[in-house]
Enzyme design. Structure first.
Site, PDB file in Angstrom:
ATOM      1  CG  ASP A  44      11.238   8.991  -7.382  1.00 31.69           C
ATOM      2  OD1 ASP A  44      12.224   9.264  -6.664  1.00 31.69           O
ATOM      3  OD2 ASP A  44      10.131   8.652  -6.927  1.00 31.69           O
TER       4      ASP A  44
ATOM      5  N   GLY B  95      -2.538   4.312  -3.533  1.00 28.10           N
ATOM      6  CA  GLY B  95      -3.549   3.269  -3.401  1.00 28.10           C
ATOM      7  C   GLY B  95      -2.945   1.938  -3.015  1.00 28.10           C
TER       8      GLY B  95
ATOM      9  CD  GLU C 292      -3.045   0.859   2.265  1.00 27.95           C
ATOM     10  OE1 GLU C 292      -3.981   1.683   2.326  1.00 27.95           O
ATOM     11  OE2 GLU C 292      -2.924  -0.102   3.038  1.00 27.95           O
TER      12      GLU C 292
END
Length: 436
Positions: A176, A61, A57
């Protein structure tokens, strides 16, 4: 006889009750004698996908394991709620961008987007991805050293560079790169994931100049830490890959700080040290990738030509294995869909009258991986002018067969539990739009 008198009624007075003790009247049962009946796992189908247990999680979401009921392939689904995305800065835009980027990417070391489903009634989106058994950060956290042996780190780094080179060849800056966004399959294949903050350069752009960054602070280069308005996107990914290599080989970070301001101050100065046990070849590669000046920083071509990258490293230490599942402690990471399969097929004859499992209605397959909306259908009037009428369609270009409230004749409705519905019909239930 006085009603308040306890003696004729065979009752104890308050003093006598306290002296006897409550244990005389309340029978205590030891917890070891209690037999707990585990809650039955109820099967749930989202389109053609049978839902399994929770894998993880994040801020966007949940991620659950699913099984494709047609191909029997093991997949993972990212469940996104539109209500939750609106509360996250750039949440909806980042998800839309990630879907648009992933649909055009096909590479062994980049996560593959298999399907996108949308439930308009519940305002949920389901991004079905290829299944990865574990994340790199999870593997690092499972060992005290927080690092990989050189041989293992070298193998993962080579795959990272392969995937990064492919992204750059497609004009995509990831922005990232970090162990938390690198996933691993059961056979050790590395997958670059989470392209939510990535940027697709214009096809006719003269260079890789970028102006925004939303990556993780510890992996950002000095040009971003110092607040430059523009910077080279590809060199940002090289820096982040260098910090990742530093981390997986040493268990440390080249730059640290008590807070983000101290961290960016240290990154902005560009001073860092490399542990002595890294050796000269690896130290030289790290210095080249963590070069302060973007123009002098290594390119992917220079990384590939470096001696440490090209060398075959011997297996000097035991490899870090995939850790057991954090919830079930299953060392094999077995399929969590199996109990739901038993519920789906094993009890159908016994409980024919019951609605054995759930199917979400209103699922729309969006095969070009965008959220369904409305398009305008041109209708030409008698005066020759065109009139645009809104017409709801699936984004794959097909018209919806059914409204969520209208069922065709002779077709069993899953919303009515009183009707008998066999499991085979439920599995083969078509979505609200024709699939092409």
């Amino acid at each position: 006889m006085d009603v308040a008198d306890p003696e004729p009624l065979g009752l104890f007075s308050e003093g006598e009750l306290m002296s006897v003790g409550m244990d005389t009247f309340i029978h205590r049962i030891d917890s070891t004698e209690v037999i707990y009946q585990p809650r039955r796992k109820r099967a749930k189908l989202i389109g053609k996908y049978l839902m399994g247990d929770l894998l993880g999680e994040g801020s966007y979401g949940k991620v659950k394991e699913v099984l494709d009921s047609e191909t029997l392939c093991r997949r993972a689904v990212k469940i996104l709620k539109k209500k939750k995305l609106r509360r996250i800065p750039n949440g909806e835009a980042n998800v839309k961008k990630e879907i648009q980027l992933l649909r055009r990417l096909r590479h062994r070391n980049v996560i593959q987007l298999v399907d996108v489903l949308y439930n308009e009634e519940k305002q949920k989106m389901y991004m079905v991805m290829e299944y990865c058994v574990c994340g790199m950060q999870e593997m690092l956290d499972s060992v005290p050293e927080k690092r990989f042996p050189v041989c293992q780190a070298h193998g993962y780094f080579r795959q990272l560079i392969d995937g990064l080179e492919y992204l750059h060849s497609q004009g995509i800056v990831h922005k990232d790169i970090k162990p938390g966004n690198l996933l691993l399959t059961t056979n050790g294949t590395l997958k670059i994931s989470d392209l939510g903050v990535a940027e697709a350069l214009h096809p006719f752009a003269v260079d890789d100049t970028c102006r925004t960054s939303q990556g993780s602070p510890a992996f950002q280069p000095p040009e971003i830490a110092n607040g430059l308005d523009t910077f080279s996107g590809f060199k940002v990914d090289i820096w982040s890959a260098g910090v990742t290599l530093y981390n997986i080989t040493t268990g440390l970070y080249p730059f640290e700080g008590d807070n983000i301001y101290k961290l960016f101050e240290n990154i902005g100065r560009g001073d860092f040290t490399i542990p002595c046990d890294c050796g000269p070849p690896l130290s030289d590669l790290l210095r080249g990738m963590l070069e302060y000046e973007p123009a002098k920083r290594f390119s992917i071509r220079q990384i590939r030509q470096h001696s440490w990258f090209r060398k075959k490293h011997p297996l000097a230490e035991a490899l870090v294995p995939i850790p057991p599942s954090p919830d079930t402690k299953d060392r094999w990471r077995s399929m969590t869909v199996v109990p739901y399969l038993e519920d789906l097929h094993g009890r159908a004859e016994e409980e024919e009258e019951e609605d054995l499992f759930d199917i979400e209605d209103g699922i729309i397959y969006t095969q070009d991986f965008t959220v369904p909306g409305q398009v305008l259908e041109e209708e030409v009037g008698q005066n020759g002018q065109s009139h645009s009428l809104p017409k709801a369609v699936c984004v794959n270009g097909t018209e919806p067969q059914l409204s969520s409230k209208v069922k065709p004749e002779g077709r069993p409705g899953t919303a009515n539990p009183a009707r008998k519905v066999c499991s085979s019909n439920k599995i083969r239930r078509l979505s609200a739009c024709k699939q092409q």
